[in-house]
Design an enzyme around this catalytic site. Structure first.
Site, PDB file in Angstrom:
ATOM      1  N   ASN A  49       0.831  -1.206   0.000  1.00 59.75           N
ATOM      2  CA  ASN A  49       0.000   0.000   0.000  1.00 59.75           C
ATOM      3  C   ASN A  49       0.861   1.250   0.000  1.00 59.75           C
ATOM      4  OD1 ASN A  49       0.020   1.207   3.028  1.00 59.75           O
ATOM      5  ND2 ASN A  49       0.240  -1.020   3.080  1.00 59.75           N
TER       6      ASN A  49
ATOM      7  N   GLU B  37       0.315   4.149   1.499  1.00 57.17           N
ATOM      8  CA  GLU B  37       0.454   4.845   2.778  1.00 57.17           C
ATOM      9  C   GLU B  37       1.774   4.455   3.448  1.00 57.17           C
ATOM     10  OE1 GLU B  37      -1.586   4.979   7.190  1.00 57.17           O
ATOM     11  OE2 GLU B  37      -2.843   4.529   5.457  1.00 57.17           O
TER      12      GLU B  37
ATOM     13  N   CYS C 206      -4.542  -6.803  -5.155  1.00 57.82           N
ATOM     14  CA  CYS C 206      -4.350  -8.207  -5.530  1.00 57.82           C
ATOM     15  C   CYS C 206      -5.603  -9.021  -5.268  1.00 57.82           C
ATOM     16  CB  CYS C 206      -3.176  -8.798  -4.757  1.00 57.82           C
ATOM     17  SG  CYS C 206      -1.586  -8.048  -5.155  1.00 57.82           S
TER      18      CYS C 206
ATOM     19  N   CYS D 269      11.909  15.521  -0.239  1.00 59.89           N
ATOM     20  CA  CYS D 269      13.365  15.674  -0.399  1.00 59.89           C
ATOM     21  C   CYS D 269      13.779  17.106  -0.696  1.00 59.89           C
ATOM     22  CB  CYS D 269      13.891  14.726  -1.470  1.00 59.89           C
ATOM     23  SG  CYS D 269      13.327  15.068  -3.156  1.00 59.89           S
TER      24      CYS D 269
END
Length: 351
Positions: A137, A139, A194, A256
């Site tokens: 996932n 998250e 899935c 970043c």
């Protein structure tokens, strides 16, 4: 019996002989592997192949983390496990360690049964040289990206669905991070999982092998050899695409660029609460985009009995009742275990 000061590489040279004969790796690369530590987050399909490969290659310490337990349907693609593990009801991290210590007893394997979140990820990364993604996932992946960038730890993203998979290696400070390329996770219910769309074990093995190979480059001291492309493979259509990412670096990337680690701080991501007396867990996602209930209804109809009104979608899936609201909040009925509830949400609702 070997002396205490014996060279461990000499003692194990027959184990790694074929690997060391590969000139770009060599003896020195093997020494670095034996002295390195890798964190594998997720011990399911991707993670079990990754852990197996890194253990056999002689990575000196593996830390394996997973929140889930084994089910029979895992065996189709999760290569470390067998029917006895399922019958024993073992957590995946424990079953993985049990198998790997029989494969390579000379390395250190640390199995952690935990739900990776903003409260524990930095601790799990303590002393780690490389982080490898075996999750399911976005998250968690955004959390891993925050932590890796903050701590300057290389990490490798991978994901699979159906017969397609993709992988990307991220070197903080040198390459674009995940949020440079995917600024926000897709709204929940808009992407298949899935469990709703299916998956072939073949793509798992390919992507996990690519992830493992990148980890071996990093851990053996050969970061110059890592892929600078986003690799996307579809085994059913027989296609392979490599997308150059050097120009994808975003100067004002929240992670970043601005170093605003909102997933790591807990500002983003799910918040949980056990609902007293209801055998249910509530998951909420502050700041997440609205859920398209009609799309989610169609997706969940493939795996359970679904009802929908303008306020919510509810699905009965096995022992669980999954209720999702337009703001992304969900109530997972059938358990009071937070990690289990998060796992159910990831499986059936997705990102």
């Amino acid at each position: 019996m070997a002396s205490a000061d014996a060279n461990p590489l000499d003692l194990q040279s027959s184990r790694y002989a074929r690997q060391m004969r590969y000139a770009p790796l060599g003896v020195e690369g093997q020494r670095k592997l034996l002295a390195s530590t890798a964190l594998v987050v997720g011990c399911g399909a991707l993670g079990s192949v990754i852990a197996n490969t890194l253990a056999r290659a002689g990575v000196g310490k593996l830390r394996l983390v997973d929140r889930d337990f084994l089910e029979l349907n895992n065996l189709q693609r999760q290569v470390l496990y067998d029917e006895d593990d399922v019958a024993a009801g073992l957590p995946k991290a424990i079953a993985a360690k049990n198998r790997l210590v029989k494969i390579n007893s000379s390395i250190e394997i640390d199995a952690v049964v935990a739900d990776v979140d903003h409260t524990n990820i930095e601790h799990l990364l303590d002393g780690v040289d490389c982080l490898v993604d075996g999750t399911d996932n976005f998250e968690t992946r955004f959390l891993l990206n925050d932590a890796a960038v903050k701590l300057g730890i290389p990490w490798i993203y991978g994901g699979c669905l159906g017969a397609e998979g993709q992988t990307l290696t991220i070197l903080p400070g040198q390459t674009p991070c995940l949020r440079c390329l995917i600024p926000e996770p897709p709204p929940p219910g808009t992407t298949p999982t899935c469990d709703s769309a299916g998956i072939l074990a073949t793509i798992i093995n390919v992507v996990a092998s690519l992830e493992s190979n990148e980890a071996l480059k990093i851990l053996s001291g050969h970061s110059e050899a890592i892929s600078r492309s986003w690799t996307v493979i579809d085994l059913w259509d027989n296609t392979l695409r490599q997308i150059k990412i050097d120009s994808a670096h975003v100067a004002d990337c929240p992670c970043c660029g601005k170093r605003e680690f909102t997933w790591l701080s807990g500002e983003r991501g799910s918040h949980t609460a056990v609902l007293c007396g209801r055998n249910s867990v509530q998951l909420s996602f502050p700041g997440r985009a609205a859920v398209a209930l009609d799309q989610l209804e169609a997706k969940l109809a493939a795996v359970g009995q679904v009802t929908r009104n303008k306020y919510l979608v509810r699905a009965a899936i096995g022992p669980y009742n999954v209720t999702v609201f337009p703001d992304g909040r969900a109530v997972i009925g059938g358990t009071e275990d937070i990690a289990e509830a998060r796992s159910v949400y990831a499986k059936y609702v997705g990102n």
